[in-house]
Motif scaffolding. Structure first.
Motif, PDB file in Angstrom:
ATOM      1  N   LEU A 164       0.863  -1.185   0.000  1.00 46.52           N
ATOM      2  CA  LEU A 164       0.000   0.000   0.000  1.00 46.52           C
ATOM      3  C   LEU A 164       0.902   1.238   0.000  1.00 46.52           C
ATOM      4  O   LEU A 164       1.326   1.719   1.051  1.00 46.52           O
TER       5      LEU A 164
ATOM      6  N   SER B 229       0.009  -4.484   3.067  1.00 45.98           N
ATOM      7  CA  SER B 229       0.169  -3.436   4.076  1.00 45.98           C
ATOM      8  C   SER B 229       1.171  -2.430   3.529  1.00 45.98           C
ATOM      9  O   SER B 229       1.838  -2.678   2.536  1.00 45.98           O
TER      10      SER B 229
ATOM     11  N   GLU C  31      -1.782   2.685   4.387  1.00 47.87           N
ATOM     12  CA  GLU C  31      -2.936   1.919   4.868  1.00 47.87           C
ATOM     13  C   GLU C  31      -3.966   2.788   5.590  1.00 47.87           C
ATOM     14  O   GLU C  31      -5.158   2.739   5.285  1.00 47.87           O
ATOM     15  N   THR C  32      -3.530   3.592   6.533  1.00 51.28           N
ATOM     16  CA  THR C  32      -4.454   4.447   7.284  1.00 51.28           C
ATOM     17  C   THR C  32      -5.161   5.437   6.366  1.00 51.28           C
ATOM     18  O   THR C  32      -6.378   5.616   6.447  1.00 51.28           O
TER      19      THR C  32
ATOM     20  N   LYS D   7      -7.764   3.671   4.209  1.00 53.78           N
ATOM     21  CA  LYS D   7      -8.962   3.331   4.998  1.00 53.78           C
ATOM     22  C   LYS D   7      -9.831   4.574   5.201  1.00 53.78           C
ATOM     23  O   LYS D   7     -11.058   4.484   5.167  1.00 53.78           O
TER      24      LYS D   7
ATOM     25  N   PHE E 128     -10.008  -4.758   3.891  1.00 50.98           N
ATOM     26  CA  PHE E 128      -8.557  -4.769   3.985  1.00 50.98           C
ATOM     27  C   PHE E 128      -8.166  -6.005   4.783  1.00 50.98           C
ATOM     28  O   PHE E 128      -8.558  -6.152   5.938  1.00 50.98           O
TER      29      PHE E 128
ATOM     30  N   GLY F 298      -4.886  -6.947   5.246  1.00 52.76           N
ATOM     31  CA  GLY F 298      -3.545  -6.816   5.788  1.00 52.76           C
ATOM     32  C   GLY F 298      -2.585  -7.698   5.014  1.00 52.76           C
ATOM     33  O   GLY F 298      -2.935  -8.304   3.998  1.00 52.76           O
ATOM     34  N   GLN F 299      -1.362  -7.783   5.527  1.00 51.70           N
ATOM     35  CA  GLN F 299      -0.339  -8.582   4.867  1.00 51.70           C
ATOM     36  C   GLN F 299      -0.628 -10.064   5.074  1.00 51.70           C
ATOM     37  O   GLN F 299      -1.026 -10.492   6.147  1.00 51.70           O
TER      38      GLN F 299
END
Length: 120
Positions: free
Chosen positions: A62, A92, A96-97, A100, A114, A116-117
């Motif tokens: 990301l 990730s 990411e933040t 979102k 999402f 994640g990894q």
């Protein structure tokens, strides 16, 4: 890829081509460009015949070069056209933040997941 018995670097995107040239300190013209295409028509007809949601999956870091923000905005337009779809983002990274937040701002919280990894 080989040309006259010597190796030729090949990149799958403009960004990777630039990074390869910089990493090996060679002119960018020496790095061949071979996009990694997906034949959309091969899959499109199956989606048309299905009453199920179309699932899009994005796998990658990301970060700015991957441009998931563009993906989210395009996905919003797709939903606005009445297409029943969901998006799964796997990976990730530093954005990411922010991504979102964009999902929330675009009203995509029920359509984007999402994960994640994920280990290989």
């Amino acid at each position: 890829m080989f040309r006259s018995g010597r190796a030729v670097p090949v990149a799958i995107s403009d960004q990777i081509r630039k990074l390869t040239a910089e990493y090996y300190s060679i002119p960018i013209e020496k790095v061949e460009l071979a996009y990694n295409p997906v034949e959309v028509s091969k899959y499109y007809h199956r989606a048309e015949k299905s009453d199920q949601k179309i699932r899009f999956i994005n796998v990658g870091r990301l970060c700015v070069p991957k441009d998931q923000e563009l993906l989210l905005r395009a996905f919003r337009k797709l939903l606005d056209q009445g297409v029943s779809a969901e998006l799964q983002i796997v990976g990730s990274g530093e954005l990411e933040t922010e991504l979102k937040r964009t999902v929330h701002m675009l009203g995509l919280t029920n359509a984007v997941d999402f994960t994640g990894q994920v280990d290989h």
